[in-house]
Design a protein around this motif. Structure first.
Motif, PDB file in Angstrom:
ATOM      1  N   PRO A   5      73.286 156.531  76.802  1.00  0.00           N
ATOM      2  CA  PRO A   5      72.416 157.315  77.680  1.00  0.00           C
ATOM      3  C   PRO A   5      72.047 156.610  78.989  1.00  0.00           C
ATOM      4  N   VAL A   6      72.201 155.280  79.050  1.00  0.00           N
ATOM      5  CA  VAL A   6      71.821 154.540  80.256  1.00  0.00           C
ATOM      6  C   VAL A   6      72.950 153.600  80.645  1.00  0.00           C
ATOM      7  N   HIS A  44      63.408 158.506  90.583  1.00  0.00           N
ATOM      8  CA  HIS A  44      64.723 159.139  90.640  1.00  0.00           C
ATOM      9  C   HIS A  44      65.247 158.947  92.062  1.00  0.00           C
ATOM     10  N   ASN A  50      72.104 161.518  88.798  1.00  0.00           N
ATOM     11  CA  ASN A  50      71.030 161.165  87.867  1.00  0.00           C
ATOM     12  C   ASN A  50      70.795 159.660  87.885  1.00  0.00           C
ATOM     13  N   TYR A  52      68.456 156.319  88.852  1.00  0.00           N
ATOM     14  CA  TYR A  52      67.060 155.919  88.927  1.00  0.00           C
ATOM     15  C   TYR A  52      67.012 154.480  89.433  1.00  0.00           C
ATOM     16  N   ILE A  82      71.406 157.552  84.403  1.00  0.00           N
ATOM     17  CA  ILE A  82      70.955 158.124  83.137  1.00  0.00           C
ATOM     18  C   ILE A  82      71.801 159.349  82.830  1.00  0.00           C
ATOM     19  N   ASN A  83      72.270 159.423  81.603  1.00  0.00           N
ATOM     20  CA  ASN A  83      73.069 160.569  81.168  1.00  0.00           C
ATOM     21  C   ASN A  83      72.301 161.858  81.437  1.00  0.00           C
ATOM     22  N   ASN A  84      72.930 162.826  82.107  1.00  0.00           N
ATOM     23  CA  ASN A  84      72.214 164.041  82.493  1.00  0.00           C
ATOM     24  C   ASN A  84      71.998 165.011  81.329  1.00  0.00           C
ATOM     25  N   LEU A  86      69.961 164.137  79.056  1.00  0.00           N
ATOM     26  CA  LEU A  86      68.556 163.863  78.751  1.00  0.00           C
ATOM     27  C   LEU A  86      67.668 164.719  79.640  1.00  0.00           C
ATOM     28  N   LYS A  88      64.298 165.422  81.992  1.00  0.00           N
ATOM     29  CA  LYS A  88      63.699 164.591  83.049  1.00  0.00           C
ATOM     30  C   LYS A  88      62.722 163.574  82.458  1.00  0.00           C
ATOM     31  N   GLU A  90      62.712 162.369  79.318  1.00  0.00           N
ATOM     32  CA  GLU A  90      63.490 161.377  78.561  1.00  0.00           C
ATOM     33  C   GLU A  90      64.210 160.426  79.508  1.00  0.00           C
ATOM     34  N   ALA A  91      64.722 160.946  80.616  1.00  0.00           N
ATOM     35  CA  ALA A  91      65.431 160.114  81.589  1.00  0.00           C
ATOM     36  C   ALA A  91      64.483 159.094  82.214  1.00  0.00           C
TER      37      ALA A  91
END
Length: 131
Positions: A5-6, A44, A50, A52, A82-84, A86, A88, A90-91
């Protein structure tokens, strides 16, 4: 979700200042009397898919009090994707937790290495806990 996810894209320092305090009286082991102040900013990246940016500044003995051996001002940045899949929320949480782990580790390592080459020897920062 078929991938992590990251993704860490980049880590870099924007400030790395260590000043030895000449009036400090050496103690063995070197003690830190004032805890570090950690300032965190997570945002962001506008216009990105996505991405950050996580920025952390660690200040220690900003007033150059002679009870501590050094004045330290470090700022480190992590750019994360961050995997899109997720949400907002969660991201943002993923960027905050991962950014903090990566950046504080880099700051701790830099402080230890740089102060190890200063007159009063290395300082090891303790843990930093997100609240």
């Amino acid at each position: 979700m078929d991938k992590f996810p990251v993704e860490l894209k980049q880590v870099y320092f924007t400030r790395s200042i260590v000043v030895a305090i000449p009036e400090y009286v050496l103690t063995v082991p070197v003690t830190i009397n004032f805890p570090p102040q950690n300032n965190i900013n997570v945002q962001h990246v506008e216009g990105s898919d996505n991405d950050y940016v996580f920025v952390m500044q660690t200040l220690l003995n900003e007033d150059k009090n002679p009870l501590d051996p050094y004045m330290i001002d470090m700022e480190c940045v992590a750019l994360l994707h961050i995997n899109n899949e997720l949400s907002k929320d969660e991201a943002m949480k993923a960027a905050t937790i991962t950014g903090h782990s990566v950046v504080y580790g880099a700051i701790r390592e830099a402080v230890s290495w740089i102060t190890g080459r200063h007159p009063f020897g290395p300082v090891s920062l303790g843990l930093s806990v997100l609240t």
